[in-house]
Design a protein around this motif. Structure first.
Motif, PDB file in Angstrom:
ATOM      1  N   ALA B 133       0.825  -1.208   0.000  1.00  0.00           N
ATOM      2  CA  ALA B 133       0.000   0.000   0.000  1.00  0.00           C
ATOM      3  C   ALA B 133       0.859   1.258   0.000  1.00  0.00           C
ATOM      4  O   ALA B 133       0.574   2.216  -0.723  1.00  0.00           O
ATOM      5  CB  ALA B 133      -0.920  -0.007   1.209  1.00  0.00           C
ATOM      6  N   THR B 134       1.944   1.276   0.783  1.00  0.00           N
ATOM      7  CA  THR B 134       2.732   2.501   0.884  1.00  0.00           C
ATOM      8  C   THR B 134       3.610   2.717  -0.347  1.00  0.00           C
ATOM      9  O   THR B 134       3.913   3.849  -0.691  1.00  0.00           O
ATOM     10  CB  THR B 134       3.613   2.491   2.140  1.00  0.00           C
ATOM     11  OG1 THR B 134       4.296   1.260   2.207  1.00  0.00           O
ATOM     12  CG2 THR B 134       2.782   2.694   3.378  1.00  0.00           C
ATOM     13  N   VAL B 136       2.743   2.216  -3.389  1.00  0.00           N
ATOM     14  CA  VAL B 136       1.875   2.921  -4.336  1.00  0.00           C
ATOM     15  C   VAL B 136       1.814   4.399  -3.971  1.00  0.00           C
ATOM     16  O   VAL B 136       1.902   5.287  -4.825  1.00  0.00           O
ATOM     17  CB  VAL B 136       0.464   2.297  -4.311  1.00  0.00           C
ATOM     18  CG1 VAL B 136      -0.479   3.104  -5.180  1.00  0.00           C
ATOM     19  CG2 VAL B 136       0.507   0.863  -4.786  1.00  0.00           C
ATOM     20  N   LEU B 137       1.700   4.654  -2.686  1.00  0.00           N
ATOM     21  CA  LEU B 137       1.653   6.038  -2.206  1.00  0.00           C
ATOM     22  C   LEU B 137       2.924   6.799  -2.564  1.00  0.00           C
ATOM     23  O   LEU B 137       2.882   7.937  -3.039  1.00  0.00           O
ATOM     24  CB  LEU B 137       1.443   6.007  -0.677  1.00  0.00           C
ATOM     25  CG  LEU B 137       1.675   7.277   0.115  1.00  0.00           C
ATOM     26  CD1 LEU B 137       0.734   8.363  -0.338  1.00  0.00           C
ATOM     27  CD2 LEU B 137       1.464   6.988   1.590  1.00  0.00           C
ATOM     28  N   ALA B 139       5.013   6.018  -4.967  1.00  0.00           N
ATOM     29  CA  ALA B 139       5.064   6.171  -6.424  1.00  0.00           C
ATOM     30  C   ALA B 139       4.320   7.439  -6.827  1.00  0.00           C
ATOM     31  O   ALA B 139       4.725   8.146  -7.752  1.00  0.00           O
ATOM     32  CB  ALA B 139       4.443   4.947  -7.096  1.00  0.00           C
ATOM     33  N   TRP B 140       3.254   7.741  -6.109  1.00  0.00           N
ATOM     34  CA  TRP B 140       2.472   8.951  -6.392  1.00  0.00           C
ATOM     35  C   TRP B 140       3.221  10.201  -5.936  1.00  0.00           C
ATOM     36  O   TRP B 140       3.331  11.177  -6.671  1.00  0.00           O
ATOM     37  CB  TRP B 140       1.109   8.820  -5.717  1.00  0.00           C
ATOM     38  CG  TRP B 140       0.249  10.047  -5.717  1.00  0.00           C
ATOM     39  CD1 TRP B 140      -0.380  10.581  -4.627  1.00  0.00           C
ATOM     40  CD2 TRP B 140      -0.135  10.868  -6.817  1.00  0.00           C
ATOM     41  NE1 TRP B 140      -1.100  11.685  -4.984  1.00  0.00           N
ATOM     42  CE2 TRP B 140      -0.970  11.888  -6.328  1.00  0.00           C
ATOM     43  CE3 TRP B 140       0.169  10.856  -8.183  1.00  0.00           C
ATOM     44  CZ2 TRP B 140      -1.501  12.879  -7.141  1.00  0.00           C
ATOM     45  CZ3 TRP B 140      -0.367  11.844  -8.994  1.00  0.00           C
ATOM     46  CH2 TRP B 140      -1.192  12.843  -8.472  1.00  0.00           C
ATOM     47  N   LEU B 141       3.783  10.171  -4.743  1.00  0.00           N
ATOM     48  CA  LEU B 141       4.532  11.331  -4.243  1.00  0.00           C
ATOM     49  C   LEU B 141       5.750  11.637  -5.117  1.00  0.00           C
ATOM     50  O   LEU B 141       6.124  12.792  -5.291  1.00  0.00           O
ATOM     51  CB  LEU B 141       4.999  11.078  -2.806  1.00  0.00           C
ATOM     52  CG  LEU B 141       3.952  11.199  -1.699  1.00  0.00           C
ATOM     53  CD1 LEU B 141       4.480  10.618  -0.406  1.00  0.00           C
ATOM     54  CD2 LEU B 141       3.568  12.659  -1.497  1.00  0.00           C
TER      55      LEU B 141
END
Lengths: 299, 314
Positions: B133-134, B136-137, B139-141
């Motif tokens: 989950a993190t 993915v987070l 990757a977005w940041l």
């Protein structure tokens, strides 16, 4: 307040060094202030990704790419969370994950308490040497055993079922055995010896005396084995070949592939996956902190 | 109680008495899950993978003995060498950076600051969240065009960075990400620091030691066993990095590794060979090379552990 009192109290003894001591104290105060400021800044950096995840999850797909980014969306898109659970079978994957986690926890608790009891409360020749060998398996990279185990599980017809993920839990885990053994050793031997003289057998002693006294340790083991199973990615990736059996960590991958650009739905799904862990953490904070201090230290 | 005193149990007549034999039987009975598990899930697979590493084996047909072919193939495989150097980069640079960072944070937390429980929670929380989950987070940041960090750099007039698209930046980005997961080690260090005897620090102060000297001459020697413990366990973990690299780079077609394979780690390439290309023999050879590397590095660490100071207590 306290520092003033202590100065007054110690002054008769430390009179000549008085200016030096005041300097030292102020110096320490300054150090504490700097440490606090740095920690506060760092805390902001640590929390921010979580915050940004939730904010992104509440935006529309257009708002996600707007600059400057809104720190809180004008109209939070709460339905993103519902949408995220519809596009992938989120609740099915969550149920699959929880089934694996629960069986793992039960298996770990049963096997590790028995093993830890045998390694700590029974005296038998060769015990400590065998324990060291057993403990050293913690350092073995999982890759070395992965392929032959896969071949065995495949021959048993277990690939595509949850069995390869949960059955090993019933054969102990060196790390948790170590943790429980540390706790078992703190219980006075007079207690178990007395029970033995009264005719109790070893299983009775384990069940009626040891387990009630080591409840916090058992709780720690349950918690960490649950977390390990919940967070596992490689195990499900190798063994859960049927999409209907996937865990949430595999499901999240599918989601990423299907909606490569829909960041808000990915963030919503990630938030939902993290929620149980974060909730569990806040309910059981003490256990976490103590568990780490014990496993990390009493080596 | 006297009948069970240790001195009587260590009698020279080894296993001669009935009670001793009964104790041995009880002990083995209790640890039997561990014994069975040890042979089933550790000893047998280790030996079997050594055998597979000398064979050509695709799981469908029985293994065919090929001698050292797999090992020779690995030496000539540029992707394999790349996966090894990527992993070594994380071990040699990422691991020390993380441990020094975690130790510094622990030192700050140990300065008797206010709100310690709050900070402890904040720093620990990321380390228990699921990496899937993190990642993915992050990757977005770290997104090259729309990621928050690049938007900030841009608004400050700085060049934007392809954190996860520029092969020179991917591994440093992963190290940055990894710092966020360090809470576990921070708490271990904090617990160790809180255990350093106050008298020692006070004595050092009376001798005129400043903060820096206290850290190097008193605190670090006193907590060196814990530093050693985290070093060994994290080292083994770093050699096996998989999930972060996989989640950040896996594509729908099943390939993974990122730009120019700059995020292809050892365990990822091993997984691909084993479970995507079904080269079980080659993958077993990879596993054994990893095993030997980890074993020798661990042994070197133990051999050179003269700096670790064990308090003579208990």
């Amino acid at each position: 307040m306290l520092t003033v009192q202590s100065t007054v109290y110690t002054s008769p003894i430390a009179k000549p060094a008085q200016p030096w001591r005041t300097f030292r104290r102020q110096y320490r105060r300054l150090g504490q202030a700097i440490a606090f400021t740095l920690c506060a800044l760092l805390a902001v950096l640590y929390i921010f990704p979580f915050y940004w995840m939730i904010v992104t999850a509440l935006k529309t797909d257009q708002q996600v790419f707007v600059w400057p980014p809104a720190l809180w969306p004008a109209t939070p898109q709460w339905q993103n969370f519902v949408e995220a659970t519809r596009y992938i079978p989120f609740w099915l994957y969550m149920r699959n994950t929880l089934v694996i986690c629960l069986i793992t926890v039960v298996g770990t608790l049963i096997s590790c308490t028995l093993i830890a009891y045998g390694f700590s409360r029974l005296r038998w020749p060769g015990r400590d040497a065998i324990f060291i060998i057993y403990l050293s398996t913690i350092m073995l990279p999982g890759q070395v055993t992965m392929i032959p185990l896969y071949v065995v599980f495949r021959n048993l017809g277990w690939v595509g079922t949850i069995l390869p993920l949960v059955v090993p839990a019933f054969f102990g885990n060196a790390f948790f055995v170590f943790l429980l053994r540390q706790f078992f050793r703190t219980i006075p031997s007079e207690l178990t010896d007395a029970a033995r003289i009264d005719g109790a057998n070893e299983f009775g002693i384990l069940w009626h005396i040891m387990l009630p006294l080591t409840r916090p340790a058992l709780f720690t083991v349950a918690l960490f084995s649950f977390l390990n199973a919940y967070r596992d990615f490689l195990g499900p990736l190798v063994y859960l070949t049927e999409q209907s059996q996937w865990t949430i960590s595999l499901g999240l991958q599918l989601f990423k592939n299907m909606y490569g650009a829909q960041w808000q739905l990915m963030m919503a799904a990630s938030t939902l996956m993290m929620l149980p862990v974060i909730a569990l953490f806040f309910v059981t904070q003490r256990t976490f902190v103590e568990g780490i201090a014990t496993t990390g230290l009493n080596g | 109680m006297t009948t069970l005193s240790p001195s009587r149990l260590r009698m020279p007549r080894f296993l001669s008495s009935r009670s001793e034999r009964r104790e041995l039987a009880a002990g083995l009975l209790f640890i039997s899950p561990a014994l069975i598990g040890f042979f089933l899930f550790t000893v047998y697979p280790i030996l079997q993978s050594l055998y597979y590493s000398f064979t050509d084996y695709n799981i469908l047909q029985p293994p065919v003995w090929v001698g050292l072919d797999n090992y020779v193939e690995l030496l000539n495989d540029r992707v394999f060498v790349k996966s090894l150097t990527n992993t070594l980069f994380m071990v040699v640079i990422g691991l020390p950076v993380h441990l020094v960072f975690d130790f510094t944070v622990a030192l700050l937390l140990n300065a008797r600051i206010r709100g310690l429980p709050f900070f402890r929670t904040v720093f620990y929380l990321p380390s228990i969240t699921p990496v899937v989950a993190t990642a993915v987070l992050w990757a977005w940041l770290l997104n090259a065009q729309y990621g928050l960090i690049n938007l900030l750099l841009d608004s400050l007039g700085l060049p934007m960075i392809g954190f996860l698209t520029d092969p020179n930046w991917t591994k440093p980005s992963l190290i940055l990400m990894g710092a966020w997961y360090g809470g576990n080690t921070i708490l271990i260090y904090l617990a160790a620091l809180q255990d350093v005897p106050k008298e020692l620090l006070e004595a050092a102060e009376l001798d005129g030691a400043n903060g820096w000297v206290k850290i190097w001459r008193v605190i670090i020697p006193m907590v060196s066993p814990v530093i050693f413990f985290t070093l060994v366990l994290n080292l083994i973990g770093y050699f096996q990095i998989f999930t972060e690299g996989w989640v950040l780079t896996a594509t729908r077609s099943g390939s993974a590794g990122g730009p120019l394979n700059s995020l292809l780690f050892y365990a990822m390439y091993l997984y691909q060979n084993a479970f995507q290309f079904f080269k079980m023999g080659l993958a077993s050879a990879q596993a054994w090379v990893l095993f030997l590397i980890v074993l020798s590095v661990t042994l070197i660490l133990f051999r050179t552990s003269g700096w670790v100071y064990y308090r003579s207590e208990c």
